[in-house]
Motif scaffolding. Structure first.
Motif, short mmCIF file in Angstrom:
data_model
loop_
_atom_site.label_atom_id
_atom_site.label_comp_id
_atom_site.label_asym_id
_atom_site.label_seq_id
_atom_site.Cartn_x
_atom_site.Cartn_y
_atom_site.Cartn_z
N GLN A 12 0.86 -1.17 0.00
CA GLN A 12 0.00 0.00 0.00
C GLN A 12 0.90 1.23 0.00
OE1 GLN A 12 -3.46 -0.27 -0.03
NE2 GLN A 12 -3.04 -2.46 -0.23
N VAL A 13 0.62 2.18 -0.87
CA VAL A 13 1.43 3.40 -0.97
C VAL A 13 0.52 4.59 -1.23
CG1 VAL A 13 3.51 2.26 -1.84
CG2 VAL A 13 1.79 3.08 -3.46
N ARG A 14 1.14 5.72 -1.28
CA ARG A 14 0.46 6.93 -1.74
C ARG A 14 1.48 7.70 -2.55
NH1 ARG A 14 -2.54 11.67 1.61
NH2 ARG A 14 -3.52 12.59 -0.22
N LEU A 15 1.50 7.41 -3.86
CA LEU A 15 2.48 8.01 -4.76
C LEU A 15 1.78 8.85 -5.81
CD1 LEU A 15 4.76 4.93 -5.58
CD2 LEU A 15 5.29 6.83 -4.06
N LYS A 16 2.43 9.94 -6.17
CA LYS A 16 1.95 10.73 -7.30
C LYS A 16 2.48 10.10 -8.57
CE LYS A 16 1.55 15.11 -4.95
NZ LYS A 16 1.83 16.54 -4.99
N ALA A 17 1.68 10.20 -9.60
CA ALA A 17 2.08 9.68 -10.90
C ALA A 17 1.39 10.49 -11.99
CB ALA A 17 1.72 8.21 -11.02
N GLU A 87 -3.20 9.09 -8.61
CA GLU A 87 -2.66 8.79 -7.28
C GLU A 87 -2.61 7.27 -7.12
OE1 GLU A 87 -3.58 9.38 -2.53
OE2 GLU A 87 -4.98 10.19 -3.99
N VAL A 88 -1.41 6.74 -6.99
CA VAL A 88 -1.20 5.31 -6.86
C VAL A 88 -1.41 4.91 -5.41
CG1 VAL A 88 0.46 3.43 -7.14
CG2 VAL A 88 0.41 5.31 -8.80
N THR A 89 -2.24 3.90 -5.19
CA THR A 89 -2.53 3.44 -3.83
C THR A 89 -1.94 2.07 -3.52
OG1 THR A 89 -4.62 2.48 -4.53
CG2 THR A 89 -4.68 4.76 -3.74
N GLU A 90 -1.57 1.32 -4.55
CA GLU A 90 -0.97 0.00 -4.37
C GLU A 90 -0.05 -0.26 -5.55
OE1 GLU A 90 -2.85 -4.26 -4.80
OE2 GLU A 90 -3.48 -3.36 -2.91
N ARG A 99 -6.23 5.95 -8.41
CA ARG A 99 -7.46 6.72 -8.58
C ARG A 99 -7.13 7.93 -9.42
NH1 ARG A 99 -6.99 7.25 -2.96
NH2 ARG A 99 -8.77 5.88 -2.79
N SER A 100 -8.14 8.40 -10.14
CA SER A 100 -7.95 9.54 -11.01
C SER A 100 -9.30 10.21 -11.26
CB SER A 100 -7.35 9.09 -12.35
OG SER A 100 -7.27 10.17 -13.25
N THR A 101 -9.25 11.49 -11.54
CA THR A 101 -10.48 12.19 -11.94
C THR A 101 -10.80 11.92 -13.39
OG1 THR A 101 -9.20 14.18 -12.43
CG2 THR A 101 -10.18 14.03 -10.23
N ASP A 102 -9.83 11.42 -14.16
CA ASP A 102 -10.07 11.04 -15.56
C ASP A 102 -10.76 9.68 -15.60
OD1 ASP A 102 -8.60 13.17 -17.21
OD2 ASP A 102 -7.08 12.59 -15.75
N HIS A 103 -11.46 9.42 -16.69
CA HIS A 103 -12.17 8.16 -16.86
C HIS A 103 -11.41 7.28 -17.86
CE1 HIS A 103 -15.47 5.33 -17.08
NE2 HIS A 103 -15.37 5.38 -18.40
N PHE A 104 -11.25 6.00 -17.50
CA PHE A 104 -10.56 5.04 -18.35
C PHE A 104 -11.43 3.82 -18.57
CE2 PHE A 104 -7.34 7.26 -15.77
CZ PHE A 104 -6.62 7.88 -16.78
N ASP A 136 -16.32 -1.30 -5.75
CA ASP A 136 -16.43 -0.90 -4.34
C ASP A 136 -15.50 0.25 -3.96
OD1 ASP A 136 -14.32 -2.64 -4.78
OD2 ASP A 136 -14.40 -3.50 -2.76
N THR A 137 -14.31 0.32 -4.56
CA THR A 137 -13.35 1.36 -4.18
C THR A 137 -13.20 2.47 -5.22
OG1 THR A 137 -11.48 0.18 -5.18
CG2 THR A 137 -11.97 -0.29 -2.85
N GLY A 138 -13.59 2.19 -6.45
CA GLY A 138 -13.41 3.17 -7.52
C GLY A 138 -11.98 3.24 -8.02
#
Length: 172
Positions: A12-17, A87-90, A99-104, A136-138
């Motif tokens: 588990q992390v919190r990295l910018k990408a 934002e990388v969470t894992e 997670r991202s505000t952009d849609h993929f 469940d998490t988005g």
């Protein structure tokens, strides 16, 4: 990153990408930064020299500062090519969740640049595909498809370093 073929540890992390969409997974990779830390090679070079210790310390510090300045200057170019914030969470050597505000869409090819460290600046990049979005998490699941060896090594080293840190912290 599917369960059946997992052969890497994940954390588990919190990295910018940053990310950019690609027309095809076969498109050439745009990010060409070298993710390997050359401090060991630099130290080896200086240890074999006959320079005074004070001069070696000065040159080593100057080299580190130049690396930081060059990294900061190159961020503007990277930002113009990779316009999507994520934002990388894992993360693992096989892929990541973000997670991202952009849609993929599932199957969509992306190129991602990870900021593994801010100081000194260490980045790693990879092409890959969106596997799916967890209801469940988005979070989007992203699988690395085409990655240079130096980027893979940097990510695996990062994961191991973070795991060691978590183990040390849990024993305190």
């Amino acid at each position: 990153m599917s369960e059946e073929k997992r052969s890497f540890s994940r954390i588990q992390v919190r990295l910018k990408a940053l990310a950019r969409t690609m027309h095809s997974i076969d498109s050439p990779q745009l990010f060409t930064g070298d993710a390997i830390d050359f401090s060991a090679a630099r130290d080896d070079l200086f240890s074999k020299s006959k320079l005074p210790e004070e001069l070696i310390n000065f040159l080593t510090e100057m080299d580190r500062k130049l690396d930081r300045v060059i990294g900061l200057l190159s961020q503007d170019q990277v930002r113009s090519d990779f316009s999507m914030d994520i934002e990388v969470t894992e993360i693992s050597g096989a892929g990541l969740k973000f997670r991202s505000t952009d849609h993929f869409e599932p199957g969509q090819p992306l190129e991602i640049i990870l900021y593994l460290s801010q100081a000194p600046l260490r980045m790693a990049g990879s092409k890959g595909c969106i596997l799916d979005k967890e209801a469940d998490t988005g979070l989007y699941r992203f699988e690395f498809v085409d990655m240079r060896g130096s980027d893979m090594e940097a990510i695996v080293q990062f994961v191991f370093k973070e795991q060691r840190e978590q183990i040390r912290n849990s024993k305190m």
